[in-house]
Design a protein around this motif. Structure first.
Motif, short mmCIF file in Angstrom:
data_model
loop_
_atom_site.label_atom_id
_atom_site.label_comp_id
_atom_site.label_asym_id
_atom_site.label_seq_id
_atom_site.Cartn_x
_atom_site.Cartn_y
_atom_site.Cartn_z
N UNK A 179 -7.03 163.77 -51.75
CA UNK A 179 -8.05 162.75 -51.99
C UNK A 179 -7.38 161.39 -52.20
N UNK A 180 -6.35 161.35 -53.05
CA UNK A 180 -5.68 160.10 -53.39
C UNK A 180 -4.83 159.59 -52.24
N UNK A 181 -4.33 160.49 -51.41
CA UNK A 181 -3.44 160.10 -50.32
C UNK A 181 -4.19 159.69 -49.06
N UNK A 182 -5.43 160.13 -48.91
CA UNK A 182 -6.21 159.80 -47.72
C UNK A 182 -7.64 159.46 -48.12
N UNK A 183 -7.83 158.26 -48.63
CA UNK A 183 -9.14 157.83 -49.09
C UNK A 183 -10.12 157.67 -47.93
N UNK A 184 -9.60 157.36 -46.73
CA UNK A 184 -10.46 157.22 -45.57
C UNK A 184 -11.12 158.52 -45.19
N UNK A 185 -10.34 159.58 -45.14
CA UNK A 185 -10.87 160.89 -44.80
C UNK A 185 -11.84 161.37 -45.89
N UNK A 186 -11.48 161.09 -47.15
CA UNK A 186 -12.36 161.47 -48.25
C UNK A 186 -13.70 160.74 -48.14
N UNK A 187 -13.65 159.45 -47.78
CA UNK A 187 -14.88 158.66 -47.65
C UNK A 187 -15.77 159.19 -46.53
N UNK A 188 -15.15 159.65 -45.43
CA UNK A 188 -15.92 160.20 -44.32
C UNK A 188 -16.61 161.50 -44.70
N UNK A 189 -15.91 162.34 -45.46
CA UNK A 189 -16.45 163.65 -45.81
C UNK A 189 -17.34 163.63 -47.05
N UNK A 190 -17.08 162.65 -47.95
CA UNK A 190 -17.82 162.60 -49.22
C UNK A 190 -18.20 161.15 -49.55
N UNK A 191 -19.05 160.53 -48.75
CA UNK A 191 -19.39 159.12 -48.98
C UNK A 191 -20.05 158.91 -50.34
N UNK A 192 -19.74 157.81 -51.00
CA UNK A 192 -20.37 157.54 -52.29
C UNK A 192 -21.84 157.20 -52.12
N UNK A 193 -22.61 157.49 -53.16
CA UNK A 193 -24.04 157.21 -53.13
C UNK A 193 -24.45 156.17 -54.17
N UNK A 194 -23.49 155.74 -54.99
CA UNK A 194 -23.84 154.85 -56.08
C UNK A 194 -22.69 153.90 -56.37
N UNK A 195 -23.02 152.66 -56.67
CA UNK A 195 -22.04 151.65 -57.04
C UNK A 195 -22.53 150.94 -58.29
N UNK A 196 -21.70 150.94 -59.34
CA UNK A 196 -22.03 150.24 -60.57
C UNK A 196 -20.87 149.34 -60.96
N UNK A 197 -21.14 148.35 -61.78
CA UNK A 197 -20.12 147.42 -62.26
C UNK A 197 -20.19 147.35 -63.78
N UNK A 198 -19.03 147.53 -64.43
CA UNK A 198 -18.97 147.51 -65.89
C UNK A 198 -18.95 146.07 -66.39
N UNK A 199 -19.02 145.93 -67.72
CA UNK A 199 -18.99 144.60 -68.33
C UNK A 199 -17.67 143.88 -68.08
N UNK A 200 -16.60 144.64 -67.84
CA UNK A 200 -15.28 144.04 -67.60
C UNK A 200 -15.04 143.73 -66.12
N UNK A 201 -16.02 144.04 -65.29
CA UNK A 201 -15.88 143.76 -63.86
C UNK A 201 -15.36 144.93 -63.05
N UNK A 202 -15.09 146.05 -63.70
CA UNK A 202 -14.64 147.24 -62.97
C UNK A 202 -15.79 147.81 -62.14
N UNK A 203 -15.55 148.01 -60.87
CA UNK A 203 -16.55 148.62 -59.99
C UNK A 203 -16.29 150.12 -59.92
N UNK A 204 -17.36 150.90 -59.96
CA UNK A 204 -17.24 152.36 -59.98
C UNK A 204 -18.07 152.94 -58.84
N UNK A 205 -17.38 153.61 -57.93
CA UNK A 205 -18.03 154.30 -56.82
C UNK A 205 -18.27 155.75 -57.24
N UNK A 206 -19.47 156.24 -57.01
CA UNK A 206 -19.82 157.59 -57.46
C UNK A 206 -20.43 158.39 -56.33
N UNK A 207 -20.06 159.67 -56.27
CA UNK A 207 -20.61 160.58 -55.28
C UNK A 207 -20.33 162.00 -55.71
N UNK A 208 -20.43 162.95 -54.79
CA UNK A 208 -20.16 164.34 -55.11
C UNK A 208 -19.16 164.92 -54.12
#
Length: 267
Positions: A138-167
């Motif tokens: 997963x960590x070595x091939x984020x492109x392949x992970x994104x193709x197989x498990x695309x995120x469904x949610x994007x949130x941003x914390x108070x500090x500006x950290x963006x969080x991609x979420x999926x299953x």
């Protein structure tokens, strides 16, 4: 009830659907940006196998440090090999999974199939290695992970950290993943895997903190991975992995009989 009420309810429903769709679209677009940033050149070949030398610092009641070699392939079938030096016997031990059977081989001896009850611990160690290798993929091939498990949610914390979420399916169970992107950064700073029960109660948490990215064979790879079992900010990592060498590709690795695991050398 006025005639306008059903219309307004229906309109609100459409607006909610559009918002959810927009969030998913933005999440997928950002994930593609993250995947593209991982490549330090134009070679975007999907990874199907890798060989990596790791140095592990493990905490707990019996802390230990040792180096080992992982050789892993996800296609056309999942195979795995672990090589580690036995300091006590001054020999090298190899164990793995060939797609059908678990096996063990010591220097100068024939390969042994681990089918009996007495090899339960060896099989579990191989299973743990397979899980680690799958997570590393997963960590070595984020492109392949994104193709197989695309995120469904994007949130941003108070500090500006963006969080991609999926299953993602791990260990034959459906986990929620969260990829953390620090403000103004494109490569992940942390990746979480969370298992919930049927009542959406958290039953397992695992976090990999990624540090010191470096180009390996055209990919930006973290040189240090810290593994946590808690999201408490002051928690100490259970394990710290240092990556000392990585080779990867879509083709099978060369025979590794002459390869030696890392002995704790530092970059």
């Amino acid at each position: 009830m006025s005639i306008a009420t059903p219309f307004l309810y229906l309109l609100a429903s459409f607006v909610a659907q559009d918002t959810a769709s927009s969030t998913s679209t933005e999440a997928e677009a950002l994930m593609r940006e993250v995947a593209a940033a991982q490549f330090s050149d134009a070679n975007a070949t999907p990874m199907t196998r890798f060989e990596v030398q790791l140095f592990l610092r493990e905490r707990g009641e019996h802390p230990r440090e040792f180096g080992f070699l992982l050789n892993y392939a996800s296609h056309p079938q999942e195979t795995f090999e672990l090589a580690i030096d036995d300091v006590e016997s001054n020999t090298q031990i190899r164990k793995g999974f060939d797609g059908k059977e678990y096996w063990l081989r010591q220097a100068g001896e024939e390969k042994q199939i681990l089918s009996g009850r007495e090899f339960t611990e060896d099989r579990q160690a191989i299973e743990d290695g397979l899980t680690l290798s799958s997570d590393l993929m997963v960590l070595l091939d984020l492109g392949q992970f994104a193709d197989n498990n695309p995120p469904t949610k994007l949130t941003t914390s108070d500090t500006g950290t963006r969080i991609l979420e999926g299953t993602v399916t791990r260990q034959q169970q459906l986990y929620t993943y969260r990829i953390h992107l620090d403000a103004e950064q494109v490569l992940p700073s942390m990746v979480d895997f969370i298992l919930y029960d049927d009542e959406q109660q958290q039953v397992q948490f695992q976090r990999f903190s990624t540090l010191a990215y470096k180009a390996y064979a055209g990919r930006q790879i973290p040189q240090v991975l810290c593994e946590f079992d808690s999201n408490v900010s002051k928690a100490l990592p259970q394990r710290i992995y240092e990556i000392h060498h990585l080779s990867w590709g879509p083709h099978p690795s060369l025979p590794s009989d002459d390869k030696k695991p890392s002995q704790g050398q530092r970059n």
